[in-house]
Design a protein around this motif. Sequence first.
Motif, PDB file in Angstrom:
ATOM      1  N   GLY A   1       0.673  -1.398   0.010  1.00  0.00           N
ATOM      2  CA  GLY A   1      -0.008   0.037  -0.142  1.00  0.00           C
ATOM      3  C   GLY A   1       0.881   1.270   0.049  1.00  0.00           C
ATOM      4  N   GLY A   2       2.328   1.092   0.141  1.00  0.00           N
ATOM      5  CA  GLY A   2       3.084   2.212   0.202  1.00  0.00           C
ATOM      6  C   GLY A   2       3.116   2.846  -1.223  1.00  0.00           C
ATOM      7  N   TYR A   3       3.488   4.046  -1.413  1.00  0.00           N
ATOM      8  CA  TYR A   3       3.348   4.746  -2.645  1.00  0.00           C
ATOM      9  C   TYR A   3       4.918   5.184  -3.050  1.00  0.00           C
ATOM     10  CZ  TYR A   3      -1.662   5.931  -2.242  1.00  0.00           C
ATOM     11  OH  TYR A   3      -2.870   5.973  -2.066  1.00  0.00           O
ATOM     12  N   PHE A   4       5.093   4.906  -4.515  1.00  0.00           N
ATOM     13  CA  PHE A   4       6.164   5.201  -5.203  1.00  0.00           C
ATOM     14  C   PHE A   4       5.709   6.215  -6.325  1.00  0.00           C
ATOM     15  CE2 PHE A   4       8.952   4.342  -8.837  1.00  0.00           C
ATOM     16  CZ  PHE A   4      10.144   5.116  -8.399  1.00  0.00           C
ATOM     17  N   ILE A   5       6.021   7.358  -5.806  1.00  0.00           N
ATOM     18  CA  ILE A   5       5.855   8.669  -6.945  1.00  0.00           C
ATOM     19  C   ILE A   5       6.947   9.160  -7.843  1.00  0.00           C
ATOM     20  CG2 ILE A   5       4.604  10.821  -7.332  1.00  0.00           C
ATOM     21  CD1 ILE A   5       3.168  10.232  -4.531  1.00  0.00           C
ATOM     22  N   SER A   6       6.752   9.304  -9.016  1.00  0.00           N
ATOM     23  CA  SER A   6       7.936   9.486  -9.960  1.00  0.00           C
ATOM     24  C   SER A   6       7.799  10.439 -11.058  1.00  0.00           C
ATOM     25  CB  SER A   6       8.695   8.395 -10.326  1.00  0.00           C
ATOM     26  OG  SER A   6       7.813   7.511 -11.168  1.00  0.00           O
ATOM     27  N   LYS A   7       8.472  11.098 -11.493  1.00  0.00           N
ATOM     28  CA  LYS A   7       8.512  11.559 -12.820  1.00  0.00           C
ATOM     29  C   LYS A   7       9.749  11.464 -13.672  1.00  0.00           C
ATOM     30  CE  LYS A   7       7.990  16.335 -13.417  1.00  0.00           C
ATOM     31  NZ  LYS A   7       7.516  17.592 -13.420  1.00  0.00           N
ATOM     32  N   SER A   8       9.665  11.098 -14.786  1.00  0.00           N
ATOM     33  CA  SER A   8      10.855  10.696 -15.758  1.00  0.00           C
ATOM     34  C   SER A   8      10.530  11.059 -17.187  1.00  0.00           C
ATOM     35  CB  SER A   8      10.919   9.217 -15.585  1.00  0.00           C
ATOM     36  OG  SER A   8      10.742   8.764 -14.391  1.00  0.00           O
ATOM     37  N   LEU A   9      11.803  11.630 -17.742  1.00  0.00           N
ATOM     38  CA  LEU A   9      11.697  11.821 -19.034  1.00  0.00           C
ATOM     39  C   LEU A   9      11.656  10.590 -19.974  1.00  0.00           C
ATOM     40  CD1 LEU A   9      14.920  14.473 -19.488  1.00  0.00           C
ATOM     41  CD2 LEU A   9      12.612  14.745 -20.061  1.00  0.00           C
ATOM     42  N   CYS A  10      10.683  10.711 -20.693  1.00  0.00           N
ATOM     43  CA  CYS A  10      10.711   9.604 -21.875  1.00  0.00           C
ATOM     44  C   CYS A  10      11.065  10.038 -23.253  1.00  0.00           C
ATOM     45  CB  CYS A  10       9.278   9.132 -21.779  1.00  0.00           C
ATOM     46  SG  CYS A  10       8.864   8.506 -20.140  1.00  0.00           S
ATOM     47  N   LEU A  11      12.391  10.115 -23.582  1.00  0.00           N
ATOM     48  CA  LEU A  11      12.855  10.780 -24.733  1.00  0.00           C
ATOM     49  C   LEU A  11      12.608  10.022 -25.978  1.00  0.00           C
ATOM     50  CD1 LEU A  11      16.214  12.287 -23.725  1.00  0.00           C
ATOM     51  CD2 LEU A  11      14.194  13.520 -23.894  1.00  0.00           C
ATOM     52  N   ALA A  12      12.395   8.530 -25.819  1.00  0.00           N
ATOM     53  CA  ALA A  12      12.016   7.918 -26.950  1.00  0.00           C
ATOM     54  C   ALA A  12      10.620   8.005 -27.501  1.00  0.00           C
ATOM     55  CB  ALA A  12      12.209   6.392 -26.385  1.00  0.00           C
ATOM     56  N   ASP A  13       9.681   8.865 -26.712  1.00  0.00           N
ATOM     57  CA  ASP A  13       8.472   9.064 -27.206  1.00  0.00           C
ATOM     58  C   ASP A  13       8.357  10.511 -27.491  1.00  0.00           C
ATOM     59  OD1 ASP A  13       7.337   6.666 -26.698  1.00  0.00           O
ATOM     60  OD2 ASP A  13       6.656   7.206 -24.780  1.00  0.00           O
ATOM     61  N   ALA A  14       9.531  11.282 -27.555  1.00  0.00           N
ATOM     62  CA  ALA A  14       9.601  12.547 -28.263  1.00  0.00           C
ATOM     63  C   ALA A  14       9.246  12.683 -29.691  1.00  0.00           C
ATOM     64  CB  ALA A  14      10.933  13.196 -27.832  1.00  0.00           C
ATOM     65  N   GLY A  15       8.736  13.794 -29.841  1.00  0.00           N
ATOM     66  CA  GLY A  15       8.435  14.079 -31.472  1.00  0.00           C
ATOM     67  C   GLY A  15       9.960  13.635 -32.181  1.00  0.00           C
ATOM     68  N   LEU A  16       9.907  13.164 -33.484  1.00  0.00           N
ATOM     69  CA  LEU A  16      10.772  12.579 -34.559  1.00  0.00           C
ATOM     70  C   LEU A  16      11.974  13.734 -34.356  1.00  0.00           C
ATOM     71  CD1 LEU A  16      11.768  10.415 -36.245  1.00  0.00           C
ATOM     72  CD2 LEU A  16      10.459  11.511 -38.049  1.00  0.00           C
ATOM     73  N   LEU A  17      11.561  14.985 -34.688  1.00  0.00           N
ATOM     74  CA  LEU A  17      12.839  15.662 -35.023  1.00  0.00           C
ATOM     75  C   LEU A  17      13.610  15.862 -33.615  1.00  0.00           C
ATOM     76  CD1 LEU A  17      11.433  18.536 -37.172  1.00  0.00           C
ATOM     77  CD2 LEU A  17      12.934  16.672 -38.077  1.00  0.00           C
ATOM     78  N   MET A  18      12.967  16.142 -32.573  1.00  0.00           N
ATOM     79  CA  MET A  18      13.353  16.316 -31.363  1.00  0.00           C
ATOM     80  C   MET A  18      14.291  14.877 -30.805  1.00  0.00           C
ATOM     81  SD  MET A  18      11.926  17.188 -27.501  1.00  0.00           S
ATOM     82  CE  MET A  18      11.591  18.715 -27.963  1.00  0.00           C
ATOM     83  N   LYS A  19      13.633  13.916 -31.138  1.00  0.00           N
ATOM     84  CA  LYS A  19      14.369  12.699 -30.823  1.00  0.00           C
ATOM     85  C   LYS A  19      15.774  12.409 -31.692  1.00  0.00           C
ATOM     86  CE  LYS A  19      12.135   8.757 -31.732  1.00  0.00           C
ATOM     87  NZ  LYS A  19      10.999   7.757 -31.559  1.00  0.00           N
TER      88      LYS A  19
END
Length: 212
Positions: free
Chosen positions: A136-154
């Motif tokens: 029941g304990g919480y794990f809260i995170s925020k992470s860059l997902c660069l593989a899902d960035a737009g094509l040009l940015m990626k």
Amino acid sequence: MTTADFWDRVAERYAASPVKDNEAYDRTIERTLAHLPPGADVVELGCGTGTTALRLAPSLGQVLATDISAEMIRIAEGRRAEAETPAANVDFAVHDVEAALRSMQRPDAVLAFNLLHLLPDLSRDLSRIAATLPPGGYFISKSLCLADAGLLMKLALTVVLPLMRLVGRAPRVAFLTRRALEDAITGAGFEIIETADLPASPPSRFIVARRR
């Protein structure tokens, strides 16, 4: 140069850089607090210069905010000392993930903002986090997902980041997809109960997960 050396070297510049998207950051704080009971005891991994730990502190119990960089922790301590009301419930410490998770017995939550895409062994560290939390304990995170960035940015990042890393101007960054990240978290024994992109571009995936 070790990872700690890199972050020590860039700590002052990192501390001076403004939040790139205040709306997304405020939303991250809001949604994090929405899931944490008042007085929750929390471990934050990769706390950087302590901004988030100090902002969350008034609503929490004991907060152990950790980072591998001694310079980041020095700046965090300075920010606490300069606050109008210093947060007495926050302890800053220089720890890697393993040492941080050993330092508080059964916290109510583990937080990891802008960290998971920097870890060399994500599956191992997610398993350690799950083992630290009670059911029941919480794990809260925020992470860059660069593989899902737009094509040009990626494409640009695929070229630019390795070059910057070669000259010591960037850390190692994993190119995660949202799906792969969420699969890794559920595979470690968590149930995901909320997700959002904060911000949307490049996608920074906010995930609230609860240990099964």
